[in-house]
Design an enzyme around this catalytic site. Structure first.
Site, PDB file in Angstrom:
ATOM      1  N   ASN A   1      40.417  56.151  29.310  1.00  0.00           N
ATOM      2  CA  ASN A   1      40.092  57.554  29.526  1.00  0.00           C
ATOM      3  C   ASN A   1      38.920  57.445  30.554  1.00  0.00           C
ATOM      4  O   ASN A   1      38.044  56.632  30.579  1.00  0.00           O
ATOM      5  CB  ASN A   1      39.805  58.333  28.527  1.00  0.00           C
TER       6      ASN A   1
ATOM      7  N   TYR B   1      30.937  63.322  31.418  1.00  0.00           N
ATOM      8  CA  TYR B   1      30.013  63.786  30.169  1.00  0.00           C
ATOM      9  C   TYR B   1      28.605  63.619  30.644  1.00  0.00           C
ATOM     10  O   TYR B   1      28.226  62.490  30.798  1.00  0.00           O
ATOM     11  CB  TYR B   1      30.431  63.131  29.011  1.00  0.00           C
ATOM     12  N   ARG B   2      27.669  64.398  30.505  1.00  0.00           N
ATOM     13  CA  ARG B   2      26.346  64.381  31.040  1.00  0.00           C
ATOM     14  C   ARG B   2      25.552  63.282  29.999  1.00  0.00           C
ATOM     15  O   ARG B   2      25.947  63.100  28.768  1.00  0.00           O
ATOM     16  CB  ARG B   2      25.560  65.579  31.002  1.00  0.00           C
TER      17      ARG B   2
ATOM     18  N   TRP C   1      29.769  63.699  24.995  1.00  0.00           N
ATOM     19  CA  TRP C   1      31.083  63.982  25.036  1.00  0.00           C
ATOM     20  C   TRP C   1      31.053  64.777  23.830  1.00  0.00           C
ATOM     21  O   TRP C   1      30.667  64.494  22.686  1.00  0.00           O
ATOM     22  CB  TRP C   1      31.793  62.664  24.834  1.00  0.00           C
TER      23      TRP C   1
ATOM     24  N   GLU D   1      43.305  59.129  34.172  1.00  0.00           N
ATOM     25  CA  GLU D   1      42.784  59.872  35.463  1.00  0.00           C
ATOM     26  C   GLU D   1      42.989  59.143  36.756  1.00  0.00           C
ATOM     27  O   GLU D   1      43.078  59.702  37.754  1.00  0.00           O
ATOM     28  CB  GLU D   1      41.204  60.255  35.063  1.00  0.00           C
TER      29      GLU D   1
ATOM     30  N   ASP E   1      22.874  75.021  30.994  1.00  0.00           N
ATOM     31  CA  ASP E   1      24.278  74.326  30.901  1.00  0.00           C
ATOM     32  C   ASP E   1      25.244  75.439  32.026  1.00  0.00           C
ATOM     33  O   ASP E   1      24.692  76.386  32.503  1.00  0.00           O
ATOM     34  CB  ASP E   1      24.978  74.394  29.736  1.00  0.00           C
TER      35      ASP E   1
END
Ligand SMILES: Cc1cc2nc3c(=O)[nH]c(=O)nc-3n(C[C@H](O)[C@H](O)[C@H](O)COP(=O)(O)O)c2cc1C
Ligand SMILES: [Mn+2]
Length: 482
Positions: free
Chosen positions: A168, A172-173, A186, A234, A283
């Site tokens: 995967n 994710y920051r 995540w 992906e 955000d």
């Protein structure tokens, strides 16, 4: 031709006047955010900061922050072209004649070029450091005044499902804790978090290997945010979109693979069970998301190009760069949604809804209650489950035209009858739900109501001028000096 890496993409953007170099020093602490925010709101080019303060590594931002740049990134005239290619696959028929079979050949080539290729070496290995490294060498942004620190904002995070072995990649920051440690944000519903939970449940190992690539060819970068079904790689999707396989190279310290063309790779691991306070972070809702506990990423090794470019984004009050990325996703995934929900004509997630707060859906209604069926299907469909408000309208309403939706939907509802509330999973970023990740959602059936739905009054027509009068006034308009 698809781009081979980030730098060929940057050259293409520069040629198209879609990239501006900033040759003087600008501070990654807040200042770059202010540049990037104004640039996206004024629809200016992407920005390459050649001298971010405190770092020798240049920083690029707003790579995808307009419809035009999204098209260049995906190498299409329009994201709908990718949607059409996907539809073509989904609607593939068994070939009957030789001509039919010949027509299939390009399709087969398309499929074979989608599979990622494992290669021995790549530019991301030009420099390999097991020791004497610090991520503080990179111009990692402190985005907003109230942020808890610096955050890596555009990472491709790679992990494997321990049960299926499937790869995967998610974006994710990562909050910088120190030279070799970051957070791993995540959210509960995302695939990285699921892999982590699986490993904990298995109880066979204490560590989870994770690899993070920063900066690659634009399609590969973009693929990290796609809401693909869990078992779809992906990198396969990226290869399909590029029409060329993504070259993957094995990590130095784990079995994971990363895009060989990456600018920077952080190899590392999580200690299962180790959590640390992460956030707050300005955000994409336009609010600071609250601090919470998340796993900790320990970096064991950095591999990179000799002269890497650091890629970043900022999120904040919309529209930001992620709005344009989301718009492309909306277009690309519509045909997939329509496989399951053929009555859906179009969907729109307006910028102000920051993806999960609002989805507008137009449908061709054929039976009573269909609008409600569509709402519930959306709440059951991958990341669309987060849709806090779903508004369903008839097919004659253009959902891309938000004022038209507001006008027609508000006219068409009897609120007590047409609004429905459900309870369920909520986006982790939602700050209004009664508790994190769980709360209520609202569906609005703004379609025309039918007698078979218990509506016995007459339904009026929308006002429209007759076309002959329109064309006559077209010709008189100029004469009137207007
Ligand atoms: C700029 C940007 C930052 C993001 N940051 C996060 C994040 O910190 N945590 C998260 O769970 N999702 C984040 N997302 C959304 C995920 O990347 C997205 O939901 C993706 O589909 C997840 O992939 P997965 O289904 O493979 O887990 C971000 C998206 C973008 C565009
Ligand atoms: Mn995924």
């Amino acid at each position: 031709m698809p781009f081979d890496d980030l730098r060929t993409f940057l050259r293409a953007l520069e040629k198209e006047k879609e990239l501006v170099r900033v040759p003087f020093e600008v501070d990654p602490y807040l200042e770059i955010t202010e540049f990037a925010d104004r640039a996206v709101k004024q629809q200016r080019p992407a920005l390459l900061f050649e001298k971010p303060k405190g770092s020798d590594v240049p920083l690029v931002i707003n790579l995808f922050a307009s419809m035009r740049r999204m098209q260049i990134a995906l190498d299409v005239g329009d994201a709908e072209e990718i949607a059409a290619r996907i539809s073509g696959f989904l609607q593939m028929q068994k070939p009957e004649s030789l001509v039919d079979k010949l027509k299939l050949l390009p399709r087969l080539k398309e499929i074979s070029s989608a599979f990622p290729r494992t290669v021995k070496d790549g530019p991301c290995k030009e420099v390999v450091r097991h020791e004497n490294f610090s991520i503080e060498e990179f111009p990692i942004l402190h985005c907003w005044p109230g942020d808890a620190g610096r955050f890596i904002t555009l990472p491709m995070v790679f992990s494997r499902n321990p049960e299926t072995g499937k790869r995967n990649c998610g974006m994710y920051r990562m909050q910088v804790f120190d030279e070799r440690t970051t957070g791993m944000h995540w959210q509960k519903h995302k695939q990285g978090a699921e892999h982590y939970r699986r490993l904990v449940a298995e109880g066979k190992q204490t560590r989870m290997p994770v690899a993070v690539a920063i900066g690659a060819d634009p399609v590969t970068m973009f693929s990290a945010i796609l809401p693909l079904p869990p078992e779809i790689d992906e990198m396969l999707f990226a290869g399909f979109v590029r029409g060329k396989p993504v070259d993957m190279v094995k990590c130095e310290t784990s079995e994971l693979e990363v895009p060989a063309n990456a600018e920077i790779v952080l190899e590392g691991h999580l200690e299962l069970g180790e959590l640390r306070r992460e956030g707050p972070f300005g955000d994409h809702t336009g609010f600071y998301s609250l601090d919470d506990n998340y796993p900790v990423f320990h970096i064991d090794c950095i591999t990179q190009r000799k002269k890497p470019v650091y890629a970043a984004t900022i999120v904040g009050p919309p529209p930001m760069e992620d709005f344009y990325m989301g718009k492309a996703i909306e277009r690309i995934f519509l045909p997939l949604m329509r496989m399951q929900l053929p009555e859906v004509r179009d969907i729109c997630m307006p910028a102000e809804g920051v993806f999960h707060n609002l989805i507008l859906v137009s449908i061709r209604k054929s039976y009573p209650g269909q609008a409600r069926k569509v709402m519930h299907a959306i709440w059951g469909l991958g990341q669309a489950m987060f849709s806090k408000v779903v508004i369903v309208v008839d097919e004659d309403v253009d959902v891309q035209n938000v004022p038209e939706v507001a006008w027609k939907a508000l006219n068409n509802i009897d609120p007590e009858r047409d609004i429905e509330f459900v309870h369920g999973p909520i986006d982790s970023l939602d700050h209004a739900s009664r508790m994190p990740n769980y709360g209520s959602k609202m569906g609005v059936d703004a379609t025309t109501k039918w007698p078979s739905e218990g509506f016995s009054r007459r339904w009026p027509a929308v006002i429209e001028m007759s076309s002959d009068v329109k064309s006559r006034v077209d010709s008189l308009w100029k004469r009137a000096g207007l």
